[in-house]
Scaffold this motif. Sequence first.
Motif, PDB file in Angstrom:
ATOM      1  N   LYS A 235      -7.582  -8.430   2.077  1.00  0.00           N
ATOM      2  CA  LYS A 235      -7.392  -8.193   3.510  1.00  0.00           C
ATOM      3  C   LYS A 235      -6.131  -7.368   3.755  1.00  0.00           C
ATOM      4  O   LYS A 235      -6.143  -6.423   4.560  1.00  0.00           O
ATOM      5  N   ASN A 236      -5.041  -7.689   3.045  1.00  0.00           N
ATOM      6  CA  ASN A 236      -3.777  -6.982   3.244  1.00  0.00           C
ATOM      7  C   ASN A 236      -3.853  -5.527   2.773  1.00  0.00           C
ATOM      8  O   ASN A 236      -3.309  -4.629   3.414  1.00  0.00           O
ATOM      9  N   ILE A 237      -4.542  -5.313   1.663  1.00  0.00           N
ATOM     10  CA  ILE A 237      -4.673  -3.944   1.156  1.00  0.00           C
ATOM     11  C   ILE A 237      -5.576  -3.120   2.063  1.00  0.00           C
ATOM     12  O   ILE A 237      -5.315  -1.951   2.334  1.00  0.00           O
ATOM     13  N   ARG A 238      -6.634  -3.733   2.559  1.00  0.00           N
ATOM     14  CA  ARG A 238      -7.526  -3.019   3.486  1.00  0.00           C
ATOM     15  C   ARG A 238      -6.771  -2.606   4.746  1.00  0.00           C
ATOM     16  O   ARG A 238      -6.946  -1.487   5.252  1.00  0.00           O
ATOM     17  N   GLN A 239      -5.899  -3.488   5.224  1.00  0.00           N
ATOM     18  CA  GLN A 239      -5.088  -3.166   6.398  1.00  0.00           C
ATOM     19  C   GLN A 239      -4.089  -2.059   6.062  1.00  0.00           C
ATOM     20  O   GLN A 239      -3.836  -1.167   6.873  1.00  0.00           O
ATOM     21  N   LEU A 240      -3.539  -2.118   4.859  1.00  0.00           N
ATOM     22  CA  LEU A 240      -2.590  -1.095   4.408  1.00  0.00           C
ATOM     23  C   LEU A 240      -3.241   0.275   4.377  1.00  0.00           C
ATOM     24  O   LEU A 240      -2.657   1.269   4.836  1.00  0.00           O
ATOM     25  N   VAL A 241      -4.450   0.347   3.847  1.00  0.00           N
ATOM     26  CA  VAL A 241      -5.186   1.613   3.783  1.00  0.00           C
ATOM     27  C   VAL A 241      -5.441   2.150   5.187  1.00  0.00           C
ATOM     28  O   VAL A 241      -5.268   3.336   5.465  1.00  0.00           O
ATOM     29  N   ALA A 242      -5.842   1.266   6.092  1.00  0.00           N
ATOM     30  CA  ALA A 242      -6.129   1.687   7.468  1.00  0.00           C
ATOM     31  C   ALA A 242      -4.871   2.170   8.185  1.00  0.00           C
ATOM     32  O   ALA A 242      -4.880   3.194   8.877  1.00  0.00           O
ATOM     33  N   ASP A 243      -3.771   1.441   8.015  1.00  0.00           N
ATOM     34  CA  ASP A 243      -2.522   1.786   8.707  1.00  0.00           C
ATOM     35  C   ASP A 243      -1.964   3.126   8.267  1.00  0.00           C
ATOM     36  O   ASP A 243      -1.315   3.826   9.048  1.00  0.00           O
ATOM     37  N   ASN A 244      -2.200   3.501   7.016  1.00  0.00           N
ATOM     38  CA  ASN A 244      -1.608   4.723   6.478  1.00  0.00           C
ATOM     39  C   ASN A 244      -2.575   5.903   6.453  1.00  0.00           C
ATOM     40  O   ASN A 244      -2.196   6.992   6.022  1.00  0.00           O
ATOM     41  N   ALA A 245      -3.805   5.672   6.921  1.00  0.00           N
ATOM     42  CA  ALA A 245      -4.804   6.748   6.999  1.00  0.00           C
ATOM     43  C   ALA A 245      -4.857   7.539   5.694  1.00  0.00           C
ATOM     44  O   ALA A 245      -4.792   8.765   5.674  1.00  0.00           O
TER      45      ALA A 245
END
Length: 304
Positions: A235-245
């Motif tokens: 979940k945290n990595i998926r959010q990281l990917v989304a936040d950094n485009a």
Amino acid sequence: MSNTLWVEKYRPSSIDTYIGNEHLLDKVSVYLESGDLPHLLLFGRAGTGKTTLAKILVKNIECDYLYINASDENNVDTVRNKVKNFASTIGFKDFKIIILDECDYITPNAQAALRNLMETFSKHCRFILTCNYVERIIDPIQSRCQSYQIIPPSKKEVAVHLSNILQNENVKFEIDDVATIVNGTYPDIRKVINASQRNVVNNILKLDKSSVIQNDYKLKLLEILKTQDKKNAFKNIRQLVADNAIRDYSDCFRLLYDNVDEFAEGNMAAVILILARYEQSDMQVVDKEINFMAMLIELLGVIK
């Protein structure tokens, strides 16, 4: 300390100041001594010196040149109009040079048009192409170029280069902070230099390591994997990917490989095999984010 961007101020302008890639500098020197060169294809990872080397060649050969960033101008019209108009005119020297930076962004149709122009104007125009992914360049173009892989300088070479910049700018620094920046942004030399300049306050390199980790998605990715918290890691990595485009995952694959012993001790062989398989598929799939997240699911299943 000047307000000039260090990444431009300290961009190498000659072979003597170029960092790394000793394996091809002798060949480049031959081009400079002769004042002529073939079509060139320089390929390798982002920020490792492809464009810098191309500009060194142009500067030292001293001829008319056209620079195009193909990630912005990558369609058939650019090739047919901008490139053709420049190539078809006579310069003050026997030939002119066209630098097509990041040419792996050029569409297949535009590449086909480019191939025709390379043939038509080969007598008085040389092309220097740079790309991250050489496999995206059509074979007819590759066969018309002398190809060179640009290999990243070692972390030690990059750290020495950064230390020299800091000393030249009269910036006080701790070697541990230099190591943190290099480890977090390697092999992209541009990012190494820019990250350092951003963290200089009153001529002192002040590095808040927790802040650096939060602001650099690659370092944050490593931190998440090191926590061994499998329940929340995905979940945290998926959010990281989304936040950094994130669009280009090549640096992420390399980062995980370079630091595999930090998060997968005891099962490194399995992790490396997973990384190799998904890095290969990354070059072929349409949705790179889905491919990367699928890799992480498999990775988290084998990390102890």
